[in-house]
Enzyme design. Structure first.
Site, PDB file in Angstrom:
ATOM      1  CG  ASN A  17      -1.858   1.124   1.372  1.00 36.08           C
ATOM      2  OD1 ASN A  17      -1.755   2.224   0.483  1.00 36.08           O
ATOM      3  ND2 ASN A  17      -2.300   1.445   2.660  1.00 36.08           N
ATOM      4  CE  LYS A  19      -0.111   3.503   4.873  1.00 35.57           C
ATOM      5  NZ  LYS A  19      -0.114   3.528   6.146  1.00 35.57           N
ATOM      6  CG  HIS A 110      -5.827   1.515   5.122  1.00 40.32           C
ATOM      7  ND1 HIS A 110      -5.567   2.623   6.146  1.00 40.32           N
ATOM      8  CD2 HIS A 110      -4.853   0.729   4.995  1.00 40.32           C
ATOM      9  CE1 HIS A 110      -4.256   1.959   6.454  1.00 40.32           C
ATOM     10  NE2 HIS A 110      -3.946   1.166   5.741  1.00 40.32           N
ATOM     11  CD  GLU A 112      -3.066   5.308   6.789  1.00 41.69           C
ATOM     12  OE1 GLU A 112      -3.312   5.365   5.539  1.00 41.69           O
ATOM     13  OE2 GLU A 112      -2.394   4.878   7.491  1.00 41.69           O
ATOM     14  CD  GLU A 182      -3.580  -2.748   7.276  1.00 45.68           C
ATOM     15  OE1 GLU A 182      -2.523  -3.249   6.990  1.00 45.68           O
ATOM     16  OE2 GLU A 182      -4.298  -1.978   7.182  1.00 45.68           O
ATOM     17  N   GLY A 188       2.093   1.934  10.673  1.00 43.57           N
ATOM     18  CA  GLY A 188       2.992   2.923  10.598  1.00 43.57           C
ATOM     19  C   GLY A 188       3.757   3.506  12.076  1.00 43.57           C
ATOM     20  CB  SER A 228       4.990  -2.077  12.252  1.00 42.10           C
ATOM     21  OG  SER A 228       4.447  -0.722  12.541  1.00 42.10           O
TER      22      SER A 228
HETATM   23  C1  PEP Z   1      -1.088  -0.117   6.041  1.00 40.82           C
HETATM   24  O1  PEP Z   1      -0.858   1.008   5.755  1.00 40.82           O
HETATM   25  O2  PEP Z   1      -1.703  -0.749   5.752  1.00 40.82           O
HETATM   26  C2  PEP Z   1       0.330  -0.471   7.063  1.00 40.82           C
HETATM   27  C3  PEP Z   1       0.164  -1.816   7.667  1.00 40.82           C
HETATM   28  O3  PEP Z   1       1.182   0.660   7.056  1.00 40.82           O
HETATM   29  P1  PEP Z   1       2.776  -0.010   7.873  1.00 40.82           P
HETATM   30  O4  PEP Z   1       3.150  -1.305   7.310  1.00 40.82           O
HETATM   31  O5  PEP Z   1       3.567   1.485   7.397  1.00 40.82           O
HETATM   32  O6  PEP Z   1       2.407  -0.072   9.392  1.00 40.82           O
END
Ligand code: PEP
Length: 267
Positions: A17, A19, A110, A112, A182, A188, A228
């Site tokens: 992703n 972003k 997601h 976000e 997630e 992040g 992460s």
């Molecule tokens: C994500 O945006 O779905 C995500 C898991 O980000 P990160 O790997 O940076 O934590």
């Protein structure tokens, strides 16, 4: 109740992703760096999810053409879509448009978007259904906040999100769906869930899917972990029986790191 058998063969799926990062040149370079290093004996499905304005450019790198509308080992995915088929929705993108530029996958729900854009489970369910209707495979994201985990509500929150976000999905479509667990506190932040914590929730989700449909269907659903994921923790996550891949944010912006994560899921 007996838990769902995990003996069914699920091919791993690792999605990047990107972003709202990169420019056109950077997106093309990153895609080239990934595509050029993917080997044929790799059983992992890779999905690249660039910003929507770069889908076409990345699709070209993957080798999507009129004759070959979808990438095989490396597929194209979008980060979001609108649930409407078309209409006066300024700035939005429909599932059929994503399909038209060669997407096979689309991320929906997601965290976000749930947090920043106020997307509810109902909105996510509408997107999930519209994605299937257009021939896309939705990657449906769920996950608890830190406060939910600390107050022992992880299963309650995740189960409400799974049930709400998949409302109306047929049994046949459910088999092909991808769910991304997630934990919001791990996205992040550099705080990854331990492999045991992740496996516990993945197993919980699979058992829930078994109750919502059948154990056979649940055993086919691919459940990614996201939060992460990095080259150094991917191996221990991949070793868990119910973790079928990863949804990767930050580490997907470096071809070498992303490919090391893919390698961790290779059998
Ligand atoms: C994500 O945006 O779905 C995500 C898991 O980000 P990160 O790997 O940076 O934590």
């Amino acid at each position: 109740m007996a838990s769902v058998s995990v003996t069914s063969v699920r091919s791993p799926i690792v999605a990047g992703n990107w972003k709202m990062f990169l420019d056109r040149r950077g997106a093309i370079t990153l895609a080239q760096g990934i595509v050029s290093q993917v080997t044929d004996n790799n059983n992992v499905q890779l999905v690249l999810c660039p910003p929507s304005v770069y889908l076409d450019a990345v699709g070209n790198v993957i080798g999507i053409t009129q004759a070959k509308p979808f990438g095989e080992r490396v597929a194209l995915g979008a980060q979001n879509m609108n649930a409407a088929a078309n209409g006066a929705f300024t700035g939005e993108v429909a599932a059929s448009m994503l399909r038209d530029v060669g997407c096979r996958y689309v991320i929906v729900g997601h965290s976000e978007r749930r947090t920043l854009m106020g997307e509810t489970d109902q909105v996510v369910a509408a997107k999930t259904l519209a994605a299937f209707a257009a021939g896309l495979v939705p990657i449906v994201c769920v996950g608890e906040l830190l406060a939910d985990r600390e107050s022992g509500k992880t299963e309650e929150v995740v189960s409400a999100q799974v049930i709400g976000s998949l409302a109306g999905v047929s049994q046949a479509n459910l088999e092909t769906i991808v769910i991304a667990y997630e934990p919001v506190w791990a996205i992040g932040t550099g705080k990854v869930a331990t492999p045991e914590q992740a496996q516990e929730v993945h197993r919980f989700i699979r058992n829930l899917l078994g109750k919502l449909s059948s154990n056979e269907t649940a055993a086919k659903v691919r459940i990614q972990y996201g939060g992460s994921v990095k080259p150094d923790n991917a191996g221990s996550l991949a070793a868990q029986p119910d973790i079928d891949g990863a949804l990767v944010g930050g580490a997907s912006l470096k071809a070498d790191d992303f490919l090391l994560i893919v390698k961790a899921f290779q059998s």
